[in-house]
Design a protein around this motif. Structure first.
Motif, short mmCIF file in Angstrom:
data_model
loop_
_atom_site.label_atom_id
_atom_site.label_comp_id
_atom_site.label_asym_id
_atom_site.label_seq_id
_atom_site.Cartn_x
_atom_site.Cartn_y
_atom_site.Cartn_z
N THR A 1 32.45 36.95 39.46
CA THR A 1 32.92 37.69 38.28
C THR A 1 34.44 37.83 38.33
O THR A 1 35.13 37.60 37.35
CB THR A 1 32.27 39.09 38.22
OG1 THR A 1 30.85 38.93 38.19
CG2 THR A 1 32.74 39.87 37.01
N LEU A 2 34.94 38.18 39.51
CA LEU A 2 36.38 38.30 39.69
C LEU A 2 37.08 36.96 39.46
O LEU A 2 38.12 36.90 38.79
CB LEU A 2 36.71 38.83 41.09
CG LEU A 2 38.19 38.93 41.42
CD1 LEU A 2 38.90 39.89 40.47
CD2 LEU A 2 38.38 39.38 42.87
N GLN A 3 36.52 35.89 39.96
CA GLN A 3 37.13 34.57 39.76
C GLN A 3 37.21 34.21 38.28
O GLN A 3 38.22 33.66 37.83
CB GLN A 3 36.33 33.49 40.51
CG GLN A 3 36.56 33.51 41.99
CD GLN A 3 35.71 32.51 42.73
OE1 GLN A 3 34.51 32.40 42.48
NE2 GLN A 3 36.33 31.78 43.65
N ARG A 4 36.18 34.55 37.51
CA ARG A 4 36.21 34.28 36.07
C ARG A 4 37.32 35.10 35.39
O ARG A 4 38.03 34.60 34.53
CB ARG A 4 34.85 34.59 35.43
CG ARG A 4 33.83 33.50 35.66
CD ARG A 4 32.62 33.68 34.76
NE ARG A 4 31.84 34.88 35.06
CZ ARG A 4 30.92 34.98 36.00
NH1 ARG A 4 30.65 33.95 36.77
NH2 ARG A 4 30.27 36.10 36.18
N ILE A 5 37.47 36.37 35.79
CA ILE A 5 38.51 37.22 35.21
C ILE A 5 39.89 36.67 35.55
O ILE A 5 40.78 36.60 34.69
CB ILE A 5 38.35 38.68 35.71
CG1 ILE A 5 37.09 39.30 35.13
CG2 ILE A 5 39.59 39.51 35.35
CD1 ILE A 5 36.70 40.62 35.77
N LEU A 6 40.07 36.26 36.81
CA LEU A 6 41.38 35.75 37.24
C LEU A 6 41.74 34.43 36.57
O LEU A 6 42.92 34.12 36.40
CB LEU A 6 41.41 35.59 38.77
CG LEU A 6 41.34 36.88 39.57
CD1 LEU A 6 41.17 36.57 41.06
CD2 LEU A 6 42.56 37.74 39.32
N ALA A 7 40.74 33.65 36.18
CA ALA A 7 40.98 32.36 35.54
C ALA A 7 41.43 32.50 34.09
O ALA A 7 42.03 31.59 33.53
CB ALA A 7 39.73 31.50 35.63
#
Length: 176
Positions: free
Chosen positions: A165-171
């Protein structure tokens, strides 16, 4: 209010620094510029300014070190701290170090001038375009990510969030 309008601008973003210097000169300030903490401290000691605008996060360190030096060499110096990563903890720290105001980037030259020249103890006007809740959340995530040395797993653990979830937000791009 001080008669002397000497201003030190400590900012590592060259275009912003030069644009702000020109804007403040048109408002009657005698401007000196510095790129980082070391240069900012040196300029402050050479000729202590009446006013200063200092970025919080500089390439060679923390802008609060410059604020501290400014208040050592000239206790009546009025300092405004600018930052791209606004949060309550850094705002409180800036005020403790002696800043009169704390503005998020991109800050308008009129807002900076108003903060510098405001009467001591006066309350600032509420922002006309406050950050959205999504933007505040994004800023917080970015700040924790930065504090964790850009380690996604550690950031996710501290935010109590799933790593993917964090990776999607950071992308994604930052919200407005």
């Amino acid at each position: 209010m001080m008669e002397e309008k000497t201003l030190l601008i400590v900012e590592d973003d060259r275009p912003l620094r030069e644009r702000l210097a020109r804007a403040m000169e048109t408002r009657g300030f005698i401007v000196t510029i510095a790129e980082g903490v070391a240069e900012g401290k040196a300029r402050a000691k050479e000729a202590p300014p009446a006013y200063a605008v200092c970025d919080l996060k500089l390439e060679d360190g923390n802008g609060l070190d410059v604020v501290e030096t400014l208040h050592t060499v000239r206790p009546d110096c009025r300092v405004v701290v600018l930052t791209g990563f606004g949060n309550i903890a850094t705002a409180v720290a800036a005020v403790k170090y002696g800043a009169v105001d704390y503005l998020p980037k991109p800050a308008d030259a009129d807002d900076i001038t108003a903060a510098l020249l405001a009467a001591p103890g006066s309350k600032p006007k509420p922002p006309e375009n406050p950050m959205s809740a999504d933007r505040v959340r994004w800023e917080h995530i970015q700040r924790v990510y930065e504090l964790c040395g850009h380690n996604v797993s550690e950031t996710a653990r501290r935010l109590n969030m799933h790593r993917r979830t964090l990776q999607r937000i950071l992308a994604k791009r930052s919200p407005r």
